[in-house]
Design an enzyme around this catalytic site. Sequence first.
Site, PDB file in Angstrom:
ATOM      1  N   GLU A  52       4.387  -8.911  10.753  1.00  8.23           N
ATOM      2  CA  GLU A  52       4.419  -8.228  11.838  1.00  8.23           C
ATOM      3  C   GLU A  52       3.058  -8.780  12.594  1.00  8.23           C
ATOM      4  OE1 GLU A  52       6.516  -5.127  13.899  1.00  8.23           O
ATOM      5  OE2 GLU A  52       4.738  -6.090  14.299  1.00  8.23           O
ATOM      6  N   CYS A  96       3.022   0.559  14.678  1.00 10.17           N
ATOM      7  CA  CYS A  96       3.822  -0.354  13.865  1.00 10.17           C
ATOM      8  C   CYS A  96       5.347   0.237  13.354  1.00 10.17           C
ATOM      9  CB  CYS A  96       3.041  -0.501  12.347  1.00 10.17           C
ATOM     10  SG  CYS A  96       3.784  -1.635  11.357  1.00 10.17           S
ATOM     11  N   CYS A 136       5.256   0.672   9.035  1.00 11.58           N
ATOM     12  CA  CYS A 136       4.652   1.625   8.347  1.00 11.58           C
ATOM     13  C   CYS A 136       4.488   2.885   9.268  1.00 11.58           C
ATOM     14  CB  CYS A 136       3.397   1.165   7.635  1.00 11.58           C
ATOM     15  SG  CYS A 136       2.289   0.742   8.792  1.00 11.58           S
ATOM     16  N   HIS A 193       1.119   6.159   9.572  1.00 13.92           N
ATOM     17  CA  HIS A 193       0.079   6.465  10.735  1.00 13.92           C
ATOM     18  C   HIS A 193       0.363   7.853  11.231  1.00 13.92           C
ATOM     19  CE1 HIS A 193      -1.859   2.763  11.358  1.00 13.92           C
ATOM     20  NE2 HIS A 193      -0.858   2.043  11.119  1.00 13.92           N
ATOM     21  N   ARG A 226       0.769  -0.904   2.560  1.00 11.80           N
ATOM     22  CA  ARG A 226      -0.224  -1.931   2.125  1.00 11.80           C
ATOM     23  C   ARG A 226      -1.629  -1.381   1.859  1.00 11.80           C
ATOM     24  NH1 ARG A 226       3.759  -2.283   4.911  1.00 11.80           N
ATOM     25  NH2 ARG A 226       5.053  -4.010   4.885  1.00 11.80           N
ATOM     26  N   SER A 236      -4.492  -3.733   6.484  1.00 10.79           N
ATOM     27  CA  SER A 236      -4.673  -5.006   6.655  1.00 10.79           C
ATOM     28  C   SER A 236      -5.965  -5.314   7.445  1.00 10.79           C
ATOM     29  CB  SER A 236      -3.508  -5.463   7.576  1.00 10.79           C
ATOM     30  OG  SER A 236      -2.104  -5.604   6.781  1.00 10.79           O
ATOM     31  N   CYS A 291       0.073  -7.106   7.912  1.00  8.04           N
ATOM     32  CA  CYS A 291       0.557  -6.574   9.006  1.00  8.04           C
ATOM     33  C   CYS A 291      -0.453  -6.864   9.983  1.00  8.04           C
ATOM     34  CB  CYS A 291       1.376  -5.360   8.859  1.00  8.04           C
ATOM     35  SG  CYS A 291       1.633  -4.730  10.371  1.00  8.04           S
ATOM     36  N   CYS A 347      -0.685  -3.841  12.900  1.00  3.70           N
ATOM     37  CA  CYS A 347      -1.403  -2.502  12.221  1.00  3.70           C
ATOM     38  C   CYS A 347      -2.966  -2.769  12.394  1.00  3.70           C
ATOM     39  CB  CYS A 347      -1.020  -2.419  10.926  1.00  3.70           C
ATOM     40  SG  CYS A 347       0.103  -1.160  10.711  1.00  3.70           S
TER      41      CYS A 347
HETATM   42 NI1  NFE Z   1       2.213  -2.473   9.915  1.00  2.00          NI
HETATM   43 FE1  NFE Z   1       0.637  -0.902   7.941  1.00  2.00          FE
HETATM   44  C1  NFE Z   1       1.106  -0.515   6.256  1.00  2.00           C
HETATM   45  C2  NFE Z   1      -0.689   0.339   8.031  1.00  2.00           C
HETATM   46  S1  NFE Z   1      -0.688  -2.369   7.702  1.00  2.00           S
HETATM   47  S2  NFE Z   1       2.645  -2.046   8.058  1.00  2.00           S
HETATM   48  O1  NFE Z   1       1.445  -0.563   5.276  1.00  2.00           O
HETATM   49  O2  NFE Z   1      -1.385   1.322   8.195  1.00  2.00           O
HETATM   50  O3  NFE Z   1      -2.084  -2.674   6.952  1.00  2.00           O
END
Ligand code: NFE
Length: 500
Positions: free
Chosen positions: A14, A61, A64, A68, A427, A450, A494, A497
């Site tokens: 992503e 995102c 995930c 969030h 992640r 990330s 990602c 994110c």
């Molecule tokens: Ni867009 Fe996410 C996960 C978050 S990325 S995937 O898992 O928060 O670091």
Amino acid sequence: MSRTISIDPVTRIEGHLRIDTSVENGRINKAWSMGEMFRGFEALLVGRDPLDAPVITQRICGVCPISHAVASCKAVESAQGLTTPPNGKYLRSLILGANYLQSHILHFYHLSALDFVRVEALLDYRGKDPVLRDLKSWAAQEISSGRILPVAPFLPKLPADYVHNSSWNLQALSHYLDALDIRQEAHEMTALFSGKMPHAASLVPGGVTCGVEPATVEGFRTRLRRIRRFIELTYIPDVLAAASLYPQYAQVGQGVQRFLAYGVFEEGNGDWLPGGVVINGRFEPLDTSAITEDVTASRFKQAGAKHPLHGETVPENHKDGAYSWLKAPRYKGLSMEVGPLARIMVAAAAGHRGVNDALQAFLRETGLSANVLPSVLGRHAARALEALLVAQQMEHWLDALEADKATVGNYQPATSGAGEGLTEAPRGALGHWTQISNGKIERYQCVVPSTWNFSPRDQQQQAGPVEAALEGIPVNLDYQGIEAARAVRSFDPCIACAVH
Ligand code: NFE
Ligand code: MG
């Protein structure tokens, strides 16, 4: 002789990630990780109603969104003094757990496997499996035409030392297809309690706005058992097979070997997996006041490193010395690895019995030693092991649901307050921080997994975790960076994110 190799863009992720490396005497000696876009979610939350936060931040995102939503709900709850009843916590853990399962399976089969599998093996397929025959004719068009766009996922691909064992390659491709169906079931599980996936409708500050219906619980359980069987009989054996075919990846990509986790999967009384940090091999309790974001090499204006409660998001595209749209999160000034490996290392160091027993059994069965866990293969193995542990634990959360009890708390929000919402996304460590004043969001900062892993250098010129993990990896210049791509992908980037 010195050379540079860039991977731009890193595909099958992503968002937009570029990795530059300099290669000296056949090894990477320096690397730069660059997030190549700006989005501005933090800025657009300012001035909104706090109830908007989980709705908007989920749009960071599609992979995930649940994490969030959970981080956001917890941040608003802590700022506004809201409480969540046990049913709400168990439902959040179940929705989040389903999202973990789909994300880990997505990562191994659909994002990573093509770095290891020789897709051309399909062209030799003479068997009768209708799905593999269909896939063969599709692949044949891509491979013979050599077109680059829009024929993903099989092209473009980097030249590499792919193993030639046809039956293994064909079996891996067949599992690639099975994994699509399994992920669909995981999405259905998420939707059973959250209305839809991606971007759940039921997660609100204070809990989850769905009831506990026996038919829904059993629909969820049936799918969970199928996915667990897939993890036990397919996913884990495939990771182990890849490990035995590419053993050199247990020896590279060690990284900073400092791990951070916030703790995750709310149960009635605290989190199932603990938070903490491991520095110099030793467990330390988490102190979130030691978190800062540095923007020295990031395309943002800001004076000095700041705690996320005081962070700013003011873009400055043409800034001297800046090379990424990611900020650089640090803990006590140190870069830290986050993710499934970090969660397992932290839980094991904290003495978590279930994780320790499962990890020891896993190492015994596979003949791997604990000191190769910080590596490219170790990250894949940790992700697969965690998928199994989460799938097992989810049965207990289903059993803990109480049909006649509340799933959300009373909604009597304080109009002002500062909030910290900590969870773990698939992640890694995910935190949202907010300041609410007069019933509106005055500040909002997300520090995302990330962002930790793919962060650029900081004021001390300290490399980010992925940058550090790339240093020292041997490369074959003919392969145009496959070794770096495999190491980068073990962190499951990602960038949508990470820049948010
Ligand atoms: Ni867009 Fe996410 C996960 C978050 S990325 S995937 O898992 O928060 O670091
Ligand atoms: Mg941020």
